[in-house]
Scaffold this active site. Structure first.
Site, PDB file in Angstrom:
ATOM      1  N   SER A   1      24.826  46.923  12.169  1.00 58.77           N
ATOM      2  CA  SER A   1      23.670  47.753  11.709  1.00 58.77           C
ATOM      3  C   SER A   1      23.613  48.580  10.605  1.00 58.77           C
ATOM      4  CB  SER A   1      23.320  48.649  13.176  1.00 58.77           C
ATOM      5  OG  SER A   1      22.225  49.676  12.971  1.00 58.77           O
TER       6      SER A   1
ATOM      7  N   HIS B   1      17.199  36.015  38.799  1.00 60.33           N
ATOM      8  CA  HIS B   1      16.234  36.798  38.430  1.00 60.33           C
ATOM      9  C   HIS B   1      16.970  38.102  37.621  1.00 60.33           C
ATOM     10  CE1 HIS B   1      13.726  34.917  41.737  1.00 60.33           C
ATOM     11  NE2 HIS B   1      14.892  35.026  42.715  1.00 60.33           N
TER      12      HIS B   1
ATOM     13  N   THR C   1       0.682  -1.121   0.127  1.00 62.92           N
ATOM     14  CA  THR C   1      -0.036   0.161  -0.097  1.00 62.92           C
ATOM     15  C   THR C   1       0.816   1.162  -0.011  1.00 62.92           C
ATOM     16  OG1 THR C   1      -1.962   1.004   1.229  1.00 62.92           O
ATOM     17  CG2 THR C   1      -0.108   0.082   2.645  1.00 62.92           C
TER      18      THR C   1
END
EC number: 4.3.2.2
Length: 498
Positions: A303, A173, A111
């Site tokens: 940049s 943090h 198949t």
């Protein structure tokens, strides 16, 4: 294939994964040529096994198929698919056209999923590990394997070893915390990647072939071909599985292998994406602090407007693509959940996109991260300056202990330190000055018993705990043994497409 335009034309959309980012090797693995050549190889393996087990297939037919594995008329296949609306039968006819004697036994008993699913498993296996039975064998030097991940780990391990003793300010943090070392922080990255490598190896070891199962997985068509001989059907399945280089095949399938396999593979790749995103985010943050940078080429422009900029574009690219990789696991999760009974075809178009994109994306971020890890630059003076800004506050407990040992009162000393610390903090926060707590302690006669000890009490290396020893032990006990099977491929350098 029947639709679409000229994918080499600038007037037609092309996936940036293929045109800009992924390696030529990975793009070739997911090319039409590789895919349909693999289909033909699967048809050949099936015919060879059927002949061996007694079906009336001649040596001439086998040889004709072998001789035409690479003779693919893509134009004819596209025309056939447009006419038939069935990609597998289009290629059955195209293969049969150049193999007229063998045309009648191509795809015998099979198949569509015989070629579709088994090819997908072969490609997945080829990414995870070198797979020598493939029509176009992948080698251990190819980036299309866990070898690439092992090289990234190796480069970072070299970096961690080199920087194992360099103190740096820790962050929790993203606020200043206890000191660690540059090498120890790198080991946090390495540990995640080692988990990814182990997970890829686990998926590789668990990966099974769909094999020869027929339309609904019952092998009924093959049982009919072999006139009810159950043993020969089992042998056929085993022989084709071995020819494809797999150790095991699924015993149970519907028309397709369970789509949970795709979830397993893409989950591991998504987890890899999470690791790479975390690593490259850290590098981007360190670049902002000017403590560490990724490689920056001599003529590279950061940049178009600001000539001075040195943007971490490689790490940014990794984060961008890693996010895409992490989202792709949602496709197989949803696909597996809606496969009705033995199979529905709503998996097909989705899998064509998400599986290829997952591997192309994983290839790109690993290649880019290897390039980054081969050229990381550390700026010890900047790191030292930041430590000097924060260390005086961290050293106050050590100063109090030293004063107590010299005969002072713990409470009196604590109050003195509290007042001086607040004065120094005001200079930093309100006046933008440097932390002058130590100068204030040196100027205060109360602390004269320990003035001669201040340099020792403020030595950054005394605040890093067992970081250096942890790096050494981690590399020797966990990383190097994990990398040992990949020693032969460690010299391959990463090259970015763009």
């Amino acid at each position: 294939m029947a639709a679409g335009g000229d994918h080499g034309s600038p007037d037609t959309y092309r996936s940036p994964l293929a045109s800009r980012y992924a390696s030529p090797e990975m793009c070739f693995v997911f090319s039409d040529r590789y895919k349909f050549r693999t289909w033909r190889q699967l048809w050949l393996w099936l015919a060879e096994a059927e002949q061996t087990l007694g079906l009336p297939i001649t040596d001439e037919q086998i040889q004709e198929m072998k001789s035409n594995l690479d003779n693919i008329d893509f134009k004819m296949a596209a025309e056939e698919e447009k006419r038939l609306r069935h990609d597998v039968m289009a290629h059955v006819h195209t293969f049969g056209h150049c193999c007229p004697n063998a045309a009648g036994i191509i795809h015998l008993g099979a198949t569509s999923c015989y070629v579709g699913d088994n090819t997908g498993l072969i490609l997945s296996s080829g990414f995870i590990t070198a797979h020598c039975s493939l029509p176009f064998p992948l080698t251990d030097s190819s980036p299309v394997s866990v070898s690439q991940l092992a090289r990234v780990i190796s480069r970072l391990a070299d970096f961690a070893k080199e920087q194992a003793n360099l103190p740096t300010l820790g962050f929790t943090h993203f606020q200043p915390a206890q000191l660690t070392t540059v090498g120890k922080r790198c080991c946090l990255w390495i540990q995640d990647l080692c988990m990814d490598l182990q997970n890829l190896r686990r998926v590789r070891d668990d990966l099974r072939f769909r094999g020869v199962k027929g339309t609904t997985g019952t092998q009924a068509s093959f049982l009919q071909l072999f006139e009810g001989d159950d043993h020969k059907v089992e042998q056929l399945d085993k022989m084709v599985t071995e020819k494809a280089g797999f150790k095991r095949a699924f015993i149970i399938t519907g028309q397709t292998y369970t789509r949970k396999v795709d979830i397993e593979v893409l989950s591991v790749l998504a987890s890899l994406g999470a690791s790479v995103h975390k690593i490259c985010t850290d590098i981007r943050l360190l670049a902002n602090l000017k403590e560490m940078e990724e490689p920056f080429e001599k003529q590279q422009i950061g940049s178009s407007a600001m000539p001075y900029k040195r943007n971490p574009m490689r790490s940014e690219r990794c984060c961008s693509l890693a996010r895409h990789l992490m989202t792709l696991v949602m496709d197989p999760l949803q696909t597996a959940s809606v496969q009705w009974f033995e199979r529905t075809l709503d998996d097909s178009a989705n899998r064509r996109i998400c599986l290829a994109e997952a591997f192309l994306t994983a290839d790109t971020i690993l290649n880019t991260l290897q390039n980054v890890s081969e050229g990381l630059v550390v700026y010890p003076k900047v790191i030292e300056r930041r430590i000097r800004q924060e260390l005086p506050f961290m050293a106050t407990e050590n100063i109090i202990m030293a004063m107590v040992k010299a005969g002072g009162s713990r409470q009196d000393c604590h109050e003195k330190i509290r007042v001086l610390s607040q004065q120094a903090a005001a200079v930093v926060k309100q006046e933008g000055g440097d932390n002058d707590l130590i100068e204030r302690i040196q100027a205060d006669a109360y602390f004269s018993p320990i003035h001669s000890q201040l340099d020792r009490l403020l030595d950054p290396s005394s605040f890093t705990g067992r970081a250096s020893q942890q790096v050494q032990r981690f590399l020797e006990e966990e990383v190097y043994p994990l990398l040992k099977p990949y020693e032969s491929v460690m010299k391959v350098k990463a090259e970015l497409c763009l």
